[in-house]
Design a protein around this motif. Structure first.
Motif, PDB file in Angstrom:
ATOM      1  N   TRP A   1       4.080  -5.377  -0.129  1.00  0.00           N
ATOM      2  CA  TRP A   1       3.190  -4.226   0.062  1.00  0.00           C
ATOM      3  C   TRP A   1       1.775  -4.681   0.390  1.00  0.00           C
ATOM      4  O   TRP A   1       1.130  -4.153   1.309  1.00  0.00           O
ATOM      5  CB  TRP A   1       3.180  -3.374  -1.198  1.00  0.00           C
ATOM      6  CG  TRP A   1       2.180  -2.247  -1.120  1.00  0.00           C
ATOM      7  CD1 TRP A   1       2.349  -1.027  -0.535  1.00  0.00           C
ATOM      8  CD2 TRP A   1       0.830  -2.279  -1.604  1.00  0.00           C
ATOM      9  NE1 TRP A   1       1.199  -0.282  -0.630  1.00  0.00           N
ATOM     10  CE2 TRP A   1       0.239  -1.032  -1.274  1.00  0.00           C
ATOM     11  CE3 TRP A   1       0.072  -3.238  -2.274  1.00  0.00           C
ATOM     12  CZ2 TRP A   1      -1.067  -0.721  -1.618  1.00  0.00           C
ATOM     13  CZ3 TRP A   1      -1.241  -2.935  -2.611  1.00  0.00           C
ATOM     14  CH2 TRP A   1      -1.791  -1.682  -2.281  1.00  0.00           C
ATOM     15  N   LEU A   2       1.285  -5.672  -0.357  1.00  0.00           N
ATOM     16  CA  LEU A   2      -0.070  -6.169  -0.106  1.00  0.00           C
ATOM     17  C   LEU A   2      -0.170  -6.830   1.261  1.00  0.00           C
ATOM     18  O   LEU A   2      -1.180  -6.676   1.959  1.00  0.00           O
ATOM     19  CB  LEU A   2      -0.467  -7.154  -1.202  1.00  0.00           C
ATOM     20  CG  LEU A   2      -1.885  -7.727  -1.143  1.00  0.00           C
ATOM     21  CD1 LEU A   2      -2.910  -6.598  -1.159  1.00  0.00           C
ATOM     22  CD2 LEU A   2      -2.141  -8.691  -2.299  1.00  0.00           C
TER      23      LEU A   2
ATOM     24  N   GLY B   1       1.491  -6.027   3.875  1.00  0.00           N
ATOM     25  CA  GLY B   1       1.397  -4.959   4.862  1.00  0.00           C
ATOM     26  C   GLY B   1       0.022  -4.316   4.881  1.00  0.00           C
ATOM     27  O   GLY B   1      -0.489  -3.938   5.939  1.00  0.00           O
ATOM     28  N   ALA B   2      -0.602  -4.211   3.703  1.00  0.00           N
ATOM     29  CA  ALA B   2      -1.922  -3.585   3.624  1.00  0.00           C
ATOM     30  C   ALA B   2      -2.993  -4.405   4.331  1.00  0.00           C
ATOM     31  O   ALA B   2      -3.937  -3.844   4.906  1.00  0.00           O
ATOM     32  CB  ALA B   2      -2.305  -3.366   2.161  1.00  0.00           C
ATOM     33  N   VAL B   3      -2.863  -5.729   4.302  1.00  0.00           N
ATOM     34  CA  VAL B   3      -3.878  -6.596   4.918  1.00  0.00           C
ATOM     35  C   VAL B   3      -3.401  -7.159   6.253  1.00  0.00           C
ATOM     36  O   VAL B   3      -4.075  -8.000   6.855  1.00  0.00           O
ATOM     37  CB  VAL B   3      -4.262  -7.754   3.971  1.00  0.00           C
ATOM     38  CG1 VAL B   3      -4.879  -7.217   2.700  1.00  0.00           C
ATOM     39  CG2 VAL B   3      -3.054  -8.639   3.654  1.00  0.00           C
ATOM     40  N   SER B   4      -2.221  -6.696   6.709  1.00  0.00           N
ATOM     41  CA  SER B   4      -1.667  -7.130   7.999  1.00  0.00           C
ATOM     42  C   SER B   4      -1.529  -8.649   8.068  1.00  0.00           C
ATOM     43  O   SER B   4      -2.053  -9.313   8.974  1.00  0.00           O
ATOM     44  CB  SER B   4      -2.535  -6.623   9.158  1.00  0.00           C
ATOM     45  OG  SER B   4      -2.630  -5.215   9.129  1.00  0.00           O
TER      46      SER B   4
END
Length: 243
Positions: free
Chosen positions: A52-53, A55-58
Motif C-alpha cells: 500500500w505504501l 503504491g502511495a509513493v509510486s
C-alpha cells in the motif's frame, strides 16, 4: 544456615513481593507485558502494509524493504557514522523508556521520576526517526512544507522543555555528559545552518562529527542515569556477604 524457599528466593531477586502479597500488585506487574505484545503485533503487520505504501509513493516494494546500500549498489561502509548514530539513538531511547517503565512500576523513591525518562526516550525516538528518514532535511521541508529552520526550532523547544522540567534533579545525574551532548548537537546545527547546501568535505566532517559526539554522549548520559535509577542500592547485609 536456613535454606530459602525457591519462590522466596526468586521474589528477592526480581524485587517482587513474597507469597501472600496483594493480587493487585501481581496484576500491575504483568500489565506492562501488553506493551511489547502490541509492538510485536504492529511489527508483524508492517510488511503487509508495504504494498500500500509503495503504491502511495509510486515506488516498487523492494525500494521500501531492501537496504539502501544494496538498492544503490554502494560500498558496505557507506554512511558508517550515520548508521552508528542510529544505533546510538536506538540505545538511548531503549534505556530511557525501560528505566521510565521500571521506575513507574516499582514506585520507589528515585532521584529521577519516570516522566523524565519517558520524555528523554520520546525525544530520542523522534530524533532517531528524523535521522533515519532525513525529516528535517527533505521529508518535512519538501513533502510537508515545514522549513528546515522551523524543524530545528521545534526540536530545540522540545529539548528545552525537557531540560527545564528536570532542572531540580539534574544535579544528581552525570551532567557533564549532558553538557557534551548539548554542545555537540548545537555545533552540528550551527554548522548545518551556516554552511548551507554546498558543504565542503571538511565542513561535512565537522557537522557530522559534532552530531555523532552529541548522540554518543546523550546515549552514555541516559545509560548512566538509568543505571543509577534501576540498580539495586547496596545494603549492609550485601556488603557483609561480599566481605
Amino acid at each position: 544456615m536456613t535454606a530459602l524457599n525457591p519462590s522466596t528466593r526468586l521474589s528477592a531477586l526480581d524485587g517482587a513481593a513474597p507469597a501472600g502479597a496483594s493480587s493487585s500488585r501481581g496484576a500491575a506487574s504483568r500489565l506492562p507485558l501488553s506493551v511489547p505484545a502490541l509492538l510485536l503485533a504492529a511489527a508483524m503487520l508492517l510488511p503487509f502494509g508495504m504494498p500500500w505504501l509503495a503504491g502511495a509513493v509510486s515506488a516498487p516494494v523492494s525500494l521500501l524493504t531492501r537496504d539502501p546500500v544494496a538498492v544503490g549498489n554502494l560500498p558496505p561502509w557507506t554512511g558508517l557514522l550515520s548508521t552508528l548514530g542510529l544505533c546510538a539513538w536506538a540505545a538511548a531511547a531503549t534505556v530511557a523508556l525501560f528505566a521510565g517503565a521500571w521506575v513507574r512500576e516499582r514506585g520507589g523513591a528515585t532521584a529521577v521520576p519516570a516522566g523524565w525518562f519517558f520524555g528523554a526516550g520520546a525525544l530520542s525516538v523522534v530524533l532517531l526517526l528524523d535521522d533515519a528518514f532525513l525529516a528535517h532535511e527533505i521529508l518535512l521541508p519538501v513533502f510537508v512544507g515545514i522549513p528546515e529552520k522551523a524543524v530545528y526550532a521545534m526540536y530545540g523547544l522540545a529539548a528545552l522543555a525537557w531540560f527545564v522540567g528536570g532542572l531540580r534533579f539534574l544535579r544528581g545525574t552525570p551532567w557533564l555528559l549532558l553538557g557534551i551532548a548539548g554542545l555537540g548537537f548545537a555545533a552540528s546545527v550551527v554548522i548545518d545552518v551556516v554552511s548551507g547546501d554546498n558543504d565542503p568535505a571538511f565542513t561535512v566532517l565537522l557537522e557530522d562529527g559534532a552530531k555523532w559526539i552529541g548522540i554518543a554522549a546523550w546515549a552514555a548520559y541516559l545509560s548512566a542515569t538509568a543505571w543509577s535509577a534501576v540498580a539495586p542500592v547496596p545494603t549492609a547485609a550485601s556488603g557483609d556477604r561480599r566481605g
